[in-house]
Design a protein around this motif. Structure first.
Motif, PDB file in Angstrom:
ATOM      1  N   ALA A  18      -1.735  -8.278   2.198  1.00 29.75           N
ATOM      2  CA  ALA A  18      -0.932  -7.392   2.245  1.00 29.75           C
ATOM      3  C   ALA A  18      -0.453  -6.620   1.123  1.00 29.75           C
ATOM      4  CB  ALA A  18       0.549  -7.627   2.999  1.00 29.75           C
ATOM      5  N   ASP A  19      -0.345  -7.671  -0.076  1.00 32.66           N
ATOM      6  CA  ASP A  19       0.177  -6.946  -1.515  1.00 32.66           C
ATOM      7  C   ASP A  19      -0.890  -6.186  -1.789  1.00 32.66           C
ATOM      8  OD1 ASP A  19       2.639  -8.155  -1.054  1.00 32.66           O
ATOM      9  OD2 ASP A  19       2.235  -9.995  -2.286  1.00 32.66           O
ATOM     10  N   GLU A  20      -2.245  -6.918  -1.760  1.00 38.22           N
ATOM     11  CA  GLU A  20      -3.321  -6.368  -2.441  1.00 38.22           C
ATOM     12  C   GLU A  20      -3.600  -4.843  -1.644  1.00 38.22           C
ATOM     13  OE1 GLU A  20      -6.631  -9.692  -3.949  1.00 38.22           O
ATOM     14  OE2 GLU A  20      -6.308  -9.370  -1.908  1.00 38.22           O
ATOM     15  N   PHE A  21      -3.572  -4.937  -0.238  1.00 40.12           N
ATOM     16  CA  PHE A  21      -3.973  -3.834   0.416  1.00 40.12           C
ATOM     17  C   PHE A  21      -2.972  -2.535   0.001  1.00 40.12           C
ATOM     18  CE2 PHE A  21      -4.654  -1.643   4.633  1.00 40.12           C
ATOM     19  CZ  PHE A  21      -5.651  -0.843   4.101  1.00 40.12           C
ATOM     20  N   SER A  22      -1.597  -3.127   0.038  1.00 39.03           N
ATOM     21  CA  SER A  22      -0.542  -2.172  -0.076  1.00 39.03           C
ATOM     22  C   SER A  22      -0.715  -1.467  -1.639  1.00 39.03           C
ATOM     23  CB  SER A  22       0.725  -2.752  -0.188  1.00 39.03           C
ATOM     24  OG  SER A  22       1.838  -2.148  -0.607  1.00 39.03           O
ATOM     25  N   ALA A  23      -1.137  -2.276  -2.475  1.00 42.32           N
ATOM     26  CA  ALA A  23      -1.427  -1.855  -3.872  1.00 42.32           C
ATOM     27  C   ALA A  23      -2.446  -0.736  -3.846  1.00 42.32           C
ATOM     28  CB  ALA A  23      -1.703  -2.847  -4.900  1.00 42.32           C
ATOM     29  N   ILE A  24      -3.452  -1.052  -2.914  1.00 42.30           N
ATOM     30  CA  ILE A  24      -4.665  -0.091  -3.158  1.00 42.30           C
ATOM     31  C   ILE A  24      -4.207   1.352  -2.554  1.00 42.30           C
ATOM     32  CG2 ILE A  24      -6.932   0.386  -1.809  1.00 42.30           C
ATOM     33  CD1 ILE A  24      -7.618  -2.572  -2.134  1.00 42.30           C
ATOM     34  N   LEU A  25      -3.690   1.191  -1.052  1.00 40.46           N
ATOM     35  CA  LEU A  25      -3.056   2.598  -0.712  1.00 40.46           C
ATOM     36  C   LEU A  25      -2.056   3.246  -1.660  1.00 40.46           C
ATOM     37  CD1 LEU A  25      -2.776   1.226   3.165  1.00 40.46           C
ATOM     38  CD2 LEU A  25      -4.630   2.695   1.938  1.00 40.46           C
ATOM     39  N   SER A  26      -1.043   2.404  -2.199  1.00 39.45           N
ATOM     40  CA  SER A  26      -0.280   3.076  -3.161  1.00 39.45           C
ATOM     41  C   SER A  26      -0.930   3.728  -4.261  1.00 39.45           C
ATOM     42  CB  SER A  26       0.635   2.282  -3.716  1.00 39.45           C
ATOM     43  OG  SER A  26       1.702   2.606  -4.516  1.00 39.45           O
ATOM     44  N   ARG A  27      -2.172   3.416  -4.806  1.00 39.35           N
ATOM     45  CA  ARG A  27      -2.716   4.325  -5.824  1.00 39.35           C
ATOM     46  C   ARG A  27      -3.380   5.401  -5.272  1.00 39.35           C
ATOM     47  NH1 ARG A  27      -4.350  -1.169  -7.709  1.00 39.35           N
ATOM     48  NH2 ARG A  27      -6.242  -0.820  -6.348  1.00 39.35           N
ATOM     49  N   GLN A  28      -3.870   5.313  -3.907  1.00 39.42           N
ATOM     50  CA  GLN A  28      -4.265   6.537  -3.467  1.00 39.42           C
ATOM     51  C   GLN A  28      -3.389   7.328  -3.054  1.00 39.42           C
ATOM     52  OE1 GLN A  28      -6.919   6.004   0.122  1.00 39.42           O
ATOM     53  NE2 GLN A  28      -8.174   4.354  -1.012  1.00 39.42           N
ATOM     54  N   ILE A  29      -2.197   6.928  -2.957  1.00 36.17           N
ATOM     55  CA  ILE A  29      -1.057   7.868  -2.517  1.00 36.17           C
ATOM     56  C   ILE A  29      -0.543   8.522  -3.791  1.00 36.17           C
ATOM     57  CG2 ILE A  29       1.534   8.165  -1.724  1.00 36.17           C
ATOM     58  CD1 ILE A  29       0.888   5.692  -0.046  1.00 36.17           C
ATOM     59  N   ASP A  30      -0.637   7.751  -4.913  1.00 33.75           N
ATOM     60  CA  ASP A  30      -0.287   8.355  -6.064  1.00 33.75           C
ATOM     61  C   ASP A  30      -1.286   9.611  -6.776  1.00 33.75           C
ATOM     62  OD1 ASP A  30       1.971   7.073  -6.260  1.00 33.75           O
ATOM     63  OD2 ASP A  30       1.087   5.465  -7.575  1.00 33.75           O
ATOM     64  N   GLU A  31      -2.492   9.271  -6.168  1.00 33.21           N
ATOM     65  CA  GLU A  31      -3.703  10.093  -6.607  1.00 33.21           C
ATOM     66  C   GLU A  31      -3.412  11.427  -5.891  1.00 33.21           C
ATOM     67  OE1 GLU A  31      -7.111   8.304  -5.858  1.00 33.21           O
ATOM     68  OE2 GLU A  31      -6.888   6.810  -7.606  1.00 33.21           O
ATOM     69  N   ARG A  32      -2.982  11.322  -4.689  1.00 28.92           N
ATOM     70  CA  ARG A  32      -2.851  12.667  -3.786  1.00 28.92           C
ATOM     71  C   ARG A  32      -1.752  13.378  -4.137  1.00 28.92           C
ATOM     72  NH1 ARG A  32      -5.405  12.249   2.193  1.00 28.92           N
ATOM     73  NH2 ARG A  32      -7.058  10.647   1.997  1.00 28.92           N
ATOM     74  N   LEU A  33      -0.724  12.773  -4.722  1.00 32.96           N
ATOM     75  CA  LEU A  33       0.513  13.356  -4.889  1.00 32.96           C
ATOM     76  C   LEU A  33       0.164  14.183  -6.207  1.00 32.96           C
ATOM     77  CD1 LEU A  33       3.387  10.650  -4.331  1.00 32.96           C
ATOM     78  CD2 LEU A  33       2.945  12.875  -3.273  1.00 32.96           C
TER      79      LEU A  33
END
Length: 238
Positions: A219-234
């Protein structure tokens, strides 16, 4: 009457396990039957949970191999969303479902998406741990209460045995031994039910903790992956 005459006059008791059960007081019989039933139920839980944890371990290994194989998240989501995943697959599908739901329609609710994904992952982990931990409390209960339930049967049996001895006014070993043996048989059955329950509970709880740690790590790993993609989109949107 001499002790030898008393031993000869005393009836020969059936000292087999079935004989000890059949000759016991009905209260002691109820205790024995209850403990034997609890033992059977404990073993059914032990076998079922052992097979479950083996299956969960294999499913986690297979999912991690697929997840880190380089396949796209969309492809993985389509393959796992068609079934009812468990374990790591359930975490992945829940997080991806929240991800996709946030981008549906005209409004993009992306600013608090990271917090929502973390909350979804936490709820899914809790649900998976509850599924793995279900019915283990029964093992703990039998492991702690089983000897005392057997001891209750033993005390009741000894009371009945001594009452019979006082009524017959015969204290020879041939008269005393069968009643005491019947009573102690209840304690033996209590230990027979409790010992495997305690050992299995400790082992299965360790397996639950291991699976929970593995779920939280993913969960921590996958959350970090999605968080990076969110930052990129923002950053692109800005």
């Amino acid at each position: 009457m001499t002790p030898a005459d008393a031993m000869q006059a005393a009836p020969v008791a059936d000292m087999s396990l079935f004989g000890l059960f059949w000759q016991a007081h009905f209260v002691v019989k109820i205790v024995m039957v209850g403990l034997l039933g609890a033992s059977v139920w404990c073993w059914s839980i032990i076998v079922d949970k052992t097979l479950l944890f083996r299956r969960v371990e294999a499913e986690m290994d297979a999912f991690e191999e697929a997840f880190w194989s380089g396949r796209s998240l969309e492809e993985l989501y389509r393959s796992f969303n068609d079934r009812q995943p468990t374990g790591l697959g359930a975490l992945f599908v829940a997080a991806m479902r929240e991800w996709k739901r946030s981008f549906e329609g005209s409004g993009r609710q992306i600013h608090s998406l990271s917090q929502r994904i973390d909350k979804v992952l936490d709820v899914t982990i809790q649900r998976e741990v509850e599924r793995l931990d279900s019915r283990l409390l029964f093992l703990a209960s039998i492991g702690s209460a089983g000897p005392y339930i057997g001891l209750f049967g033993t005390v009741w049996g000894i009371m009945t045995a001594f009452t019979s001895i006082a009524a017959s006014k015969n204290t020879s070993l041939a008269v005393v031994a069968p009643g005491i043996a019947e009573a102690l048989f209840a304690t033996a059955i209590g230990l027979f039910a409790a010992i495997p329950a305690v050992l299995a509970y400790n082992k299965l709880q360790a397996s639950v903790a291991k699976s929970q740690s593995r779920l939280e790590g993913f969960a921590d790993e996958f959350s970090a992956i999605l968080s990076r993609q969110i930052d990129e989109r923002l950053s692109v949107a800005a």
